[in-house]
Design an enzyme around this catalytic site. Structure first.
Site, mmCIF file in Angstrom:
data_model
loop_
_atom_site.group_PDB
_atom_site.id
_atom_site.type_symbol
_atom_site.label_atom_id
_atom_site.label_comp_id
_atom_site.label_asym_id
_atom_site.label_seq_id
_atom_site.Cartn_x
_atom_site.Cartn_y
_atom_site.Cartn_z
ATOM 1 N N GLU A 25 0.826 -1.222 0.000
ATOM 2 C CA GLU A 25 0.000 0.000 0.000
ATOM 3 C C GLU A 25 0.857 1.268 0.000
ATOM 4 O OE1 GLU A 25 -1.561 1.801 3.478
ATOM 5 O OE2 GLU A 25 -1.263 -0.007 4.693
ATOM 6 N N LYS A 159 -3.678 -2.426 15.668
ATOM 7 C CA LYS A 159 -3.099 -1.486 16.622
ATOM 8 C C LYS A 159 -4.052 -1.168 17.761
ATOM 9 C CE LYS A 159 0.249 1.285 14.583
ATOM 10 N NZ LYS A 159 0.514 2.205 13.514
HETATM 11 N N1 PSU Z 1 -2.934 1.513 10.702
HETATM 12 C C1 PSU Z 1 -1.595 1.543 10.836
HETATM 13 N N2 PSU Z 1 -0.855 2.141 9.888
HETATM 14 C C2 PSU Z 1 -1.423 2.696 8.771
HETATM 15 C C3 PSU Z 1 -2.831 2.629 8.631
HETATM 16 C C4 PSU Z 1 -3.546 2.044 9.614
HETATM 17 O O1 PSU Z 1 -1.079 1.038 11.816
HETATM 18 O O2 PSU Z 1 -0.706 3.238 7.923
HETATM 19 C C5 PSU Z 1 -3.452 3.172 7.394
HETATM 20 C C6 PSU Z 1 -3.709 2.046 6.384
HETATM 21 O O3 PSU Z 1 -3.553 2.559 5.078
HETATM 22 C C7 PSU Z 1 -5.159 1.705 6.621
HETATM 23 C C8 PSU Z 1 -5.733 3.069 6.913
HETATM 24 O O4 PSU Z 1 -5.803 1.097 5.527
HETATM 25 O O5 PSU Z 1 -4.738 3.708 7.695
HETATM 26 C C9 PSU Z 1 -7.050 2.990 7.647
HETATM 27 O O6 PSU Z 1 -7.615 4.258 7.691
HETATM 28 P P1 PSU Z 1 -9.106 4.417 8.235
HETATM 29 O O7 PSU Z 1 -9.021 4.033 9.684
HETATM 30 O O8 PSU Z 1 -9.435 5.868 8.022
HETATM 31 O O9 PSU Z 1 -9.955 3.481 7.442
#
Ligand code: PSU
Ligand code: MN
Length: 301
Positions: A25, A159
């Site tokens: 990603e 996390k």
């Molecule tokens: N969690 C992490 N590192 C990240 C992300 C999430 O520990 O970089 C990033 C990933 O790209 C994930 C996104 O898909 O955040 C999720 O965002 P949201 O919670 O807005 O869906």
């Protein structure tokens, strides 16, 4: 082939010849880590994929195209530019049409990987059910994407900025298998522990590859979350992390941070306040995931 999809020649060749490819990603590059560590890490992750027998395909959006496989110059651009959108599923068509720079989240990366025919995707941590989601309804589109798209996701678990228990419940509701590698407990990114048992456990890449083949042969669509614990010696103390998470959540609330800005805000706050310790762990675990993902992809071919 889809007019909006541009597959890098090396990736295209590997796919055509049935050789293993691993999707990566770009949100982690543009919004997950500071420059220049983000670019160094993205390049090191690609190398780790290669060293373990697969071709890396970092995915992002630019010039009105979904790119599958970036050059080192493009990775540098996504690491440095300040006007890069964080693109989840809902933003994809807008960012492509407007020809903006888009860093893809787990959800958007999976969707584009599936369009290209890639089955394995490696990241650090996925989005999930946020703490307080019973009120905010903040649940990442990563989870709903995983319910339907046939791309397996290797991560270091979930996390603890999220509600891990609710995330595991939601994964169960959506029918997404969660497999932890090498231990019975589900890991929580910075820590190999979370306090929750993993629903499933498999220890070898070939066992995971076999399960993926069975799942998709049965017509069971969707992803499998492969949780790979952070390497021993690289963990960050959970007590320390919890202190910063609490502070970060309070700060986010006070600054009225909502929607797609929540996750990047929390990640940045924690990285800034743990003086690089969390960043080092982040880099170590994603490299570890890249090695595993490449070995699973190799075992599938
Ligand atoms: N969690 C992490 N590192 C990240 C992300 C999430 O520990 O970089 C990033 C990933 O790209 C994930 C996104 O898909 O955040 C999720 O965002 P949201 O919670 O807005 O869906
Ligand atoms: Mn959200």
């Amino acid at each position: 082939m889809n007019d909006y999809l541009v597959i890098h020649p090396e990736v295209q060749k590997a796919l055509k010849e049935g050789r293993p490819v691993v999707a990566l990603e770009s949100t982690i590059i543009s919004h997950g880590m500071p420059y220049p560590k983000n670019v160094e890490t993205a390049l090191a992750v690609e190398k780790m994929v290669r060293d373990n027998g697969a071709v890396p395909a970092t995915i992002a959006i630019m010039d009105g195209k979904c790119l599958v496989g970036l050059s080192a110059e493009q990775i540098e651009l996504f690491g440095k530019a300040s006007d890069v959108w964080k693109v989840s599923i809902r933003d994809m068509a807008y960012v492509v049409t407007k020809k903006l720079y888009g860093a893809t989240t787990v959800a958007a990366t999976m969707r584009i990987a599936a369009m290209a025919g890639i089955k394995i995707f490696v990241t650090g941590g996925i989005g999930g059910v946020h703490r307080g989601a019973e009120k905010s309804m903040d649940i990442s589109a990563d989870l709903t994407e995983m319910a339907t798209t046939n791309v397996a996701v290797v991560s270091a678990g979930v996390k603890s900025i999220l509600d891990i228990g609710l995330t595991l419940e939601y994964l169960e509701t959506l029918g997404i298998a969660v497999v932890t590698v090498g231990q019975d407990e589900f890991p929580s990114f910075y820590s190999s522990k979370s306090g929750f048992n993993s629903p499933l456990r498999l220890d070898q890449p070939n066992e995971i590859a076999a399960m993926l083949k069975t799942k998709w042969s049965l017509g069971l669509n969707g992803s499998v979350l492969i949780a790979n614990p952070v390497p021993a010696g690289q963990e960050v103390s959970s007590e320390l992390m919890e202190k910063y998470i609490q502070e970060a959540l309070t700060e986010a609330h006070q600054q009225n941070i909502t929607g797609k800005n929540v996750t990047p805000f929390l990640l940045k706050y924690i990285a800034n306040h743990t003086k690089g310790e969390s960043l080092d762990a982040n880099i170590a675990l994603i490299l570890n995931n890249a090695a595993l993902g490449a070995r699973i992809a190799a075992a599938m071919n």
